[in-house]
Write an enzyme that holds these catalytic residues in place. Structure first.
Site, PDB file in Angstrom:
ATOM      1  N   GLU A  45       0.308  -0.979   0.479  1.00  0.00           N
ATOM      2  CA  GLU A  45       0.242  -0.089   0.152  1.00  0.00           C
ATOM      3  C   GLU A  45       0.884   1.360  -0.044  1.00  0.00           C
ATOM      4  O   GLU A  45       1.992   1.665   0.982  1.00  0.00           O
ATOM      5  CB  GLU A  45      -0.682   0.231   1.159  1.00  0.00           C
ATOM      6  CG  GLU A  45      -1.846  -0.807   0.820  1.00  0.00           C
ATOM      7  CD  GLU A  45      -2.082  -1.618   1.898  1.00  0.00           C
ATOM      8  OE1 GLU A  45      -1.849  -1.956   2.788  1.00  0.00           O
ATOM      9  OE2 GLU A  45      -2.938  -2.939   1.576  1.00  0.00           O
ATOM     10  N   ASP A  56      -5.656   7.952  11.023  1.00  0.00           N
ATOM     11  CA  ASP A  56      -4.014   7.043  11.067  1.00  0.00           C
ATOM     12  C   ASP A  56      -4.051   8.110  12.169  1.00  0.00           C
ATOM     13  O   ASP A  56      -4.072   9.180  13.177  1.00  0.00           O
ATOM     14  CB  ASP A  56      -3.521   8.373   9.992  1.00  0.00           C
ATOM     15  CG  ASP A  56      -3.087   7.585   9.157  1.00  0.00           C
ATOM     16  OD1 ASP A  56      -2.957   6.321   8.835  1.00  0.00           O
ATOM     17  OD2 ASP A  56      -3.849   7.836   7.897  1.00  0.00           O
TER      18      ASP A  56
END
Lengths: 253, 393
Positions: A45, A56
């Protein structure tokens, strides 16, 4: 997309690595990719950095901030990735937030991904309903797998809907958290892994969030097809640079 | 055309819920329940009673005689500055704390920029005896130390947001992350008409009593419910949403939104989103926002911390895009002068946010018989240091 399908058909648990493009240095994107493939990583990724990455934790956010400071943009990432298929054969997925894609133009973005040989996208803040209504045809036209997330709180009904809209794998978030938060899996997660396994979904599942070593990797992949490591890998890059990649990957399985 | 939210959570092309899957159950639970809960008789009774006895509503609608004659028109001030805690923000936090209780949540999180919404949230949490965590940019905590102290006195935990630019947008990111990590027991009290659907609509509804009261009060004073114009400052846009709410679909009432131009639209230090923004996604909502061509969200600037937000609520983005609203940008200097002017003419020291709305009369002409309502969203006590520094008081 075909590369993803092919990888998923292999008779082994898949190791997937996330890294932020343009981190630690702007031009590290390609060297990192090459090193990951050489070390036997199955899927990568590539993180397209964003100023406000809601899902995140601090590690990945800091790497995004750094990458943006280094000058990374969507345009530059695409430039770096041109011709990547001459060197790299494992599946490549771009992971990022929806706004930069929207500003580039969703259609132009998909087209560019197809030209480069990107196999799929993970856009955590592009919701299922919007995708089905406005973007699904576009993704499918350009052979891009859209990878959705599910969490322990996702209802079975919704998991089924997500399974229907998916055409690669499902990104199974291990616990209610942002990235880089947990260490080790509790009973709760193990029973969640089992519960999802019993649903017999069409798309295989790859577990992410909270995986950082061989132990958590093997726990996560007891039932699931593979596991994704992000924050722990970013920490390695932060501490040891690119020279730390080999030993980090080797200790995982 | 309606300017209210549609069944899919959009205002025209703006709005929606662009959230990661981790937030879906929380937001979906709220979406399914907020209208039903708000319509419950017991909810309405408790909400109205607290607004009356705790907040001090209805706030007066005051005819500003000397201010009006200065600009040769008729100006009413809706005195939200007289609310408990000093601004309209508390209308929303009272509503949301009651919502949180009915949803069975026992922990509250909030973001705050200048600290006004943080204080309003800490206040209602103290009132209800519920745990309260407020995220605030580390830079803002330095700039707004008295509000940090107020929140602490009220029993809240204030956590500095140290990521990104360390201001409001980062505090919002941190609050959202907290919610992702605490999905079942926590309610997130967003302070403005921003965020994923249903937040913009829910907050607008909690603030809508402002325009509900204006209608009744104006009828008493002018013999008609409708002013010619309603004027409000817009950062995220909650006081504006409340002041416009019952007039949105009434074309006889002009809607004027006043944004912060900072040091000037072209100075690179501005928060005038309608001029400088493009459609994009911020904090779960598709709206106008200030961003780079690459889609990275940029840092706004205004002398007023409450207008210092790179986006604007989707309702306002739609009012702008559709032409329903008239958008005016006011610089720091113009706002500060207007704040001083109102203080001298009416004996009311306004918040600097509100001063932006008061500053439009220098360049925007109104007719002699026009009736204009300005939402006086907050009082200037919190801004005294800025006023002192600016005017060498």
């Amino acid at each position: 997309m075909k590369r993803i399908q092919k990888a998923l058909q292999q008779d082994k648990k898949l190791l997937s690595i996330y890294f932020t493009a343009g981190f630690p240095n702007l031009d590290d994107t390609i060297p990192v990719l090459k090193s990951l493939e050489e070390n036997g990583v199955d899927i990568v990724e590539i993180g397209l950095p964003f100023s406000d990455p809601l899902a995140d934790g601090p590690t990945i956010q800091a790497s995004s901030t750094e990458a943006l400071k280094n000058g990374m943009t969507t345009e530059i990432l695409f430039k770096q990735l041109e011709g990547i298929r001459d060197h790299i054969s494992i599946p490549l997925i771009i992971m990022g937030y929806f706004n930069p894609v929207l500003q580039y133009g969703v259609e132009a973005f998909c087209k560019k991904c197809a030209e480069i040989g990107i196999d799929g996208l993970i856009l955590p803040d592009l919701p299922l309903a919007e995708y089905n209504l406005h973007y699904r045809q576009l993704f499918e036209k350009h052979n891009l797998a859209n990878i959705f997330l599910i969490t322990p709180q996702t209802s079975e009904e919704r998991i089924r809907e997500i399974d229907e809209a998916s055409n690669g794998f499902i990104y199974m978030v291990s616990s209610a958290s942002t990235t880089g938060k947990t260490s080790g899996f509790a009973e709760e997660q193990i029973s969640y892994f089992n519960r999802i396994d019993e649903l017999q979904l069409n798309n295989p599942q790859i577990v992410g969030f909270g995986i950082n070593n061989a132990e958590t990797f093997s726990q996560a992949t007891l039932k699931a097809k593979g596991a994704i490591i992000g924050s722990a890998f970013i920490k390695t890059l932060t501490n040891d640079g690119l020279s730390g990649i080999t030993s980090f990957i080797k200790q995982l399985r | 055309m309606s300017y209210h939210v549609n069944e899919n959570g959009y205002y025209g092309e703006f709005g929606g819920a662009y959230i990661p899957e981790m937030l879906y159950p929380n937001v979906e639970e709220l979406r399914q329940q907020y209208l039903d809960v708000m319509q419950e008789t017991s909810f309405q009774e408790e909400f109205k009673q607290l607004l009356k006895e705790y907040v001090g509503r209805p706030t007066p609608l005051y005819y500003a005689k000397r201010f009006s004659s200065t600009y040769n028109t008729n100006i009413y001030l809706k005195r939200e500055d007289l609310c408990h805690t000093g601004a309209h923000k508390v209308n929303n936090t009272i509503g949301q704390i009651l919502m949180a209780k009915r949803l069975g949540k026992n922990r509250i999180i909030a973001e705050t920029g200048a600290g006004q919404h943080g204080v309003a949230t800490a206040t209602v949490c103290a009132l209800m005896g519920i745990e309260c965590v407020v995220y605030m940019g580390a830079i803002d905590m330095d700039r707004q130390a008295p509000n940090v102290a107020r929140m602490k006195m009220l029993g809240a935990t204030v956590i500095p947001a140290t990521s990104g630019s360390k201001t409001l947008k980062d505090a919002t990111n941190e609050a959202i992350r907290d919610w992702i990590n605490n999905p079942t027991d926590t309610h997130y009290i967003i302070g403005s008409v921003v965020g994923p659907h249903p937040y913009p609509d829910m907050v607008a509804r909690f603030q809508s009593l402002i325009s509900e009261e204006i209608k009744t009060q104006l009828l008493e004073k002018e013999g008609k419910e409708n002013p010619d114009y309603v004027v409000a400052c817009v950062g995220g846009g909650s006081n504006a949403a409340g002041a416009y709410y019952h007039y949105l679909d009434n074309p006889d009432v002009g809607i004027i939104a006043v944004e912060a131009a900072g040091k000037g639209i072209k100075s690179g230090e501005s928060a005038a989103t309608s001029v400088l923004g493009k459609p994009g996604i911020i904090h779960g909502s598709k709206t106008l926002l200030m961003q780079t061509t690459d889609g990275q969200i940029t840092e706004p600037y205004s002398i007023s911390a409450g207008l210092d937000y790179p986006g604007v609520g989707p309702m306002h983005a739609h009012l702008f895009a559709s032409g329903r609203g008239e958008f005016i940008s006011i610089t720091d200097t113009e706002a500060m002068e207007a704040g001083l002017e109102l203080s001298k003419l009416e004996g009311i020291i306004p918040a600097i946010e509100t001063s932006h709305a008061l500053a439009i009369f220098k360049n925007r002409q109104f007719k002699k018989d026009d009736v204009i309502v300005i939402n006086l969203s907050g009082r200037g006590d919190k801004d005294l240091n800025t006023y002192i520094d600016y005017f060498n008081l």
